[in-house]
Design a protein around this motif. Sequence first.
Motif, PDB file in Angstrom:
ATOM      1  N   ILE A  55       8.808   2.104 -15.391  1.00  0.00           N
ATOM      2  CA  ILE A  55       8.215   2.391 -14.073  1.00  0.00           C
ATOM      3  C   ILE A  55       9.065   3.471 -13.391  1.00  0.00           C
ATOM      4  O   ILE A  55      10.182   3.734 -13.822  1.00  0.00           O
ATOM      5  N   ASP A  56       8.527   4.082 -12.327  1.00  0.00           N
ATOM      6  CA  ASP A  56       9.348   5.029 -11.576  1.00  0.00           C
ATOM      7  C   ASP A  56       9.561   4.518 -10.148  1.00  0.00           C
ATOM      8  O   ASP A  56       9.060   3.453  -9.789  1.00  0.00           O
ATOM      9  N   ASP A  57      10.302   5.272  -9.348  1.00  0.00           N
ATOM     10  CA  ASP A  57      10.682   4.765  -8.022  1.00  0.00           C
ATOM     11  C   ASP A  57       9.513   4.754  -7.028  1.00  0.00           C
ATOM     12  O   ASP A  57       9.665   4.244  -5.920  1.00  0.00           O
ATOM     13  N   GLN A  58       8.366   5.324  -7.386  1.00  0.00           N
ATOM     14  CA  GLN A  58       7.205   5.306  -6.487  1.00  0.00           C
ATOM     15  C   GLN A  58       6.130   4.322  -6.977  1.00  0.00           C
ATOM     16  O   GLN A  58       5.029   4.279  -6.437  1.00  0.00           O
ATOM     17  N   PHE A  59       6.465   3.576  -8.021  1.00  0.00           N
ATOM     18  CA  PHE A  59       5.477   2.704  -8.664  1.00  0.00           C
ATOM     19  C   PHE A  59       4.816   1.746  -7.674  1.00  0.00           C
ATOM     20  O   PHE A  59       3.597   1.600  -7.648  1.00  0.00           O
ATOM     21  N   LEU A  60       5.647   1.091  -6.844  1.00  0.00           N
ATOM     22  CA  LEU A  60       5.094   0.092  -5.922  1.00  0.00           C
ATOM     23  C   LEU A  60       4.155   0.716  -4.902  1.00  0.00           C
ATOM     24  O   LEU A  60       3.134   0.128  -4.554  1.00  0.00           O
ATOM     25  N   PHE A  61       4.482   1.898  -4.433  1.00  0.00           N
ATOM     26  CA  PHE A  61       3.624   2.567  -3.441  1.00  0.00           C
ATOM     27  C   PHE A  61       2.253   2.849  -4.033  1.00  0.00           C
ATOM     28  O   PHE A  61       1.229   2.630  -3.408  1.00  0.00           O
ATOM     29  N   ARG A  62       2.277   3.341  -5.286  1.00  0.00           N
ATOM     30  CA  ARG A  62       0.997   3.642  -5.947  1.00  0.00           C
ATOM     31  C   ARG A  62       0.202   2.366  -6.191  1.00  0.00           C
ATOM     32  O   ARG A  62      -1.006   2.327  -5.995  1.00  0.00           O
ATOM     33  N   SER A  63       0.909   1.303  -6.637  1.00  0.00           N
ATOM     34  CA  SER A  63       0.196   0.069  -6.998  1.00  0.00           C
ATOM     35  C   SER A  63      -0.360  -0.657  -5.785  1.00  0.00           C
ATOM     36  O   SER A  63      -1.454  -1.206  -5.838  1.00  0.00           O
ATOM     37  N   VAL A  64       0.399  -0.662  -4.698  1.00  0.00           N
ATOM     38  CA  VAL A  64      -0.034  -1.399  -3.511  1.00  0.00           C
ATOM     39  C   VAL A  64      -1.144  -0.639  -2.774  1.00  0.00           C
ATOM     40  O   VAL A  64      -2.134  -1.224  -2.359  1.00  0.00           O
ATOM     41  N   PHE A  65      -0.976   0.686  -2.656  1.00  0.00           N
ATOM     42  CA  PHE A  65      -1.979   1.469  -1.908  1.00  0.00           C
ATOM     43  C   PHE A  65      -3.113   1.968  -2.801  1.00  0.00           C
ATOM     44  O   PHE A  65      -4.148   2.344  -2.325  1.00  0.00           O
ATOM     45  N   ARG A  66      -2.865   2.034  -4.082  1.00  0.00           N
ATOM     46  CA  ARG A  66      -3.847   2.436  -5.114  1.00  0.00           C
ATOM     47  C   ARG A  66      -4.269   3.896  -5.050  1.00  0.00           C
ATOM     48  O   ARG A  66      -4.413   4.526  -6.076  1.00  0.00           O
ATOM     49  N   THR A  67      -4.497   4.444  -3.867  1.00  0.00           N
ATOM     50  CA  THR A  67      -4.975   5.833  -3.832  1.00  0.00           C
ATOM     51  C   THR A  67      -3.947   6.799  -3.232  1.00  0.00           C
ATOM     52  O   THR A  67      -4.290   7.904  -2.870  1.00  0.00           O
ATOM     53  N   VAL A  68      -2.693   6.374  -3.106  1.00  0.00           N
ATOM     54  CA  VAL A  68      -1.638   7.316  -2.692  1.00  0.00           C
ATOM     55  C   VAL A  68      -0.634   7.408  -3.842  1.00  0.00           C
ATOM     56  O   VAL A  68      -0.577   6.523  -4.689  1.00  0.00           O
TER      57      VAL A  68
END
Lengths: 281, 280
Positions: A55-68
């Motif tokens: 995973i990378d350091d932005q993984f959670l942002f992408r997974s939680v927001f889905r479209t960012v």
Amino acid sequence: MRLTNFHCACSTSIPAIRMVFILQTVFCCISLLATADAVSAQVMIQAQDANLIQIDDQFLFRSVFRTVSNESQATSKLQSILDVQIDQAVKSLDLTSQQRAKLALAGDIDIAAFLNELRAAQPAKTQLTQREWTELHAKMQPLQQKITVGLHRTGSLFQKILSTNLTSEQLSVYQDLEKERRDRQYRGAVMATISMIDGQLPMTKEQREQLQNLLMTKANLPDSMPDDYLRVYAVLYALSTIPEDDLKPVFNEKEWVAIKQLQMQGQSMRSMLIQRGVNLQ
Amino acid sequence: MTQPFHCPAAATWAKRIKGNRQRSMVWCLILLLLPVSSGFGADNVLQGVFKALGIGARQAVVRPAKPVEIEVINQFSPTLNKLLDVELYFIQKVCQPNADQAARLRKFGVGEVVTLAKLMAENQNQPGAVDPRQLLIKALDQEIEKVCSMEAAKRYREEMSERLNYKQAAAAGLMLSNMDRDLFFNTNQAQKIESELRKNWKPEWSRNLQGLMYPQYAPWPDAQLIQPYLTPEQSQLITQQNRGNIQFGWEADAGFNGWVNLSNFINQLHEVEPIAQEQK
């Protein structure tokens, strides 16, 4: 003489043919071994992949927001939604500048708290074991739920400030607006679920109207309708709470068996809905 | 110096062996090249050698009897048959055809399923290109006019129109809810936008309601359509929206999804006849 020659040719060629076969067998074995080696190497890579998830350091942002795709986009999106919500509240409720400032501060605090929560959940390392991956998913679910429901909705500081800082007239208007919004959400979810049923159990106009009426008035719909696919499950659960005396007359015998089946399906969704934060009455 | 032993017979044999060696080398080359030139791979090289030498049994020639058509029909027909059963049930409810009329409609429907299956096969690389439910409904509508009474046909048309309108209204309601989630419409905005959506409706928005259940991926109307009713803040938010796309496949598009599963009911409507047999 011909026979002798033929015999000689055969007697000397047969070992040669054998040699060819042996050589071919050796080549085949080599190629099979090479293939087996490649396959085993692939399996090892897959096994490594299965054991360690990148995973990378932005993984959670992408997974939680889905479209960012990163934190900056996520922050910007949350801020825009807050601006719209405050602007709409100011226009509908005629808020004073002081009330507006308090709401903006509360909204900012909600966003900051959520982003902190998200950063805290982000693993420090970029390769996770299967267990760490499962743990991460467990942490992600409530965060995704907050975004799906709306960060400044039920349970937020924004909502607390909004309900405690309004005058009685403003509060009354606000409650009416919220009720209208909830009704729109109910109606959309109820009609969509009826339409899905209609795709497999086609109903007449009268049947659809009766069923919609029962779902809107006699069923236990949740306090607030989920914003995702759980809407369908919430309506199927609501269907299971309509008294049989009211529901059965809408359908014929054959159809009633199918509706009973849907009611059972709806009942089985209850614990899952509660687990996913849907407040059933 | 001793003369080397010279035996004429041995010399003849030596020449013959030398000649045999050359011949065996040629045989080796031929045997190596034959399977390759015959298109045989390493896995069936022996078969190639025997075939080249004319040894061994002939391979059985399998000539499929019109396999493509039947395969194509069988690929799509189970779901299309379910669709037909559902739509015939609706006709039965609304038009109440007699046994003969019902049989004629079913026969026509079975033929339509075959046509639709072929159409689906031709367009299977273009998801969403064919809406089998709409095509079947349209075809049945025309056949009802020929088979049933005028009143029955009128009743069917009215009920079907209500059914499609209801689905469209449901989809518009979901679309509005999805937008409302971030845009917080007031009553006036909600009414105007819903009305604008209905006036400018695109059939693909309501084909599969499943997609509208995921707000992040659900279809949104063009910004120009709703912008006149939005505040500057709301307008700015929708321009920032980065929307995904979600597909569920043609069976879900045709109304058969896992969320509402009434297979038992549909199976009772009619015992599905294999289309391939029907064709024969």
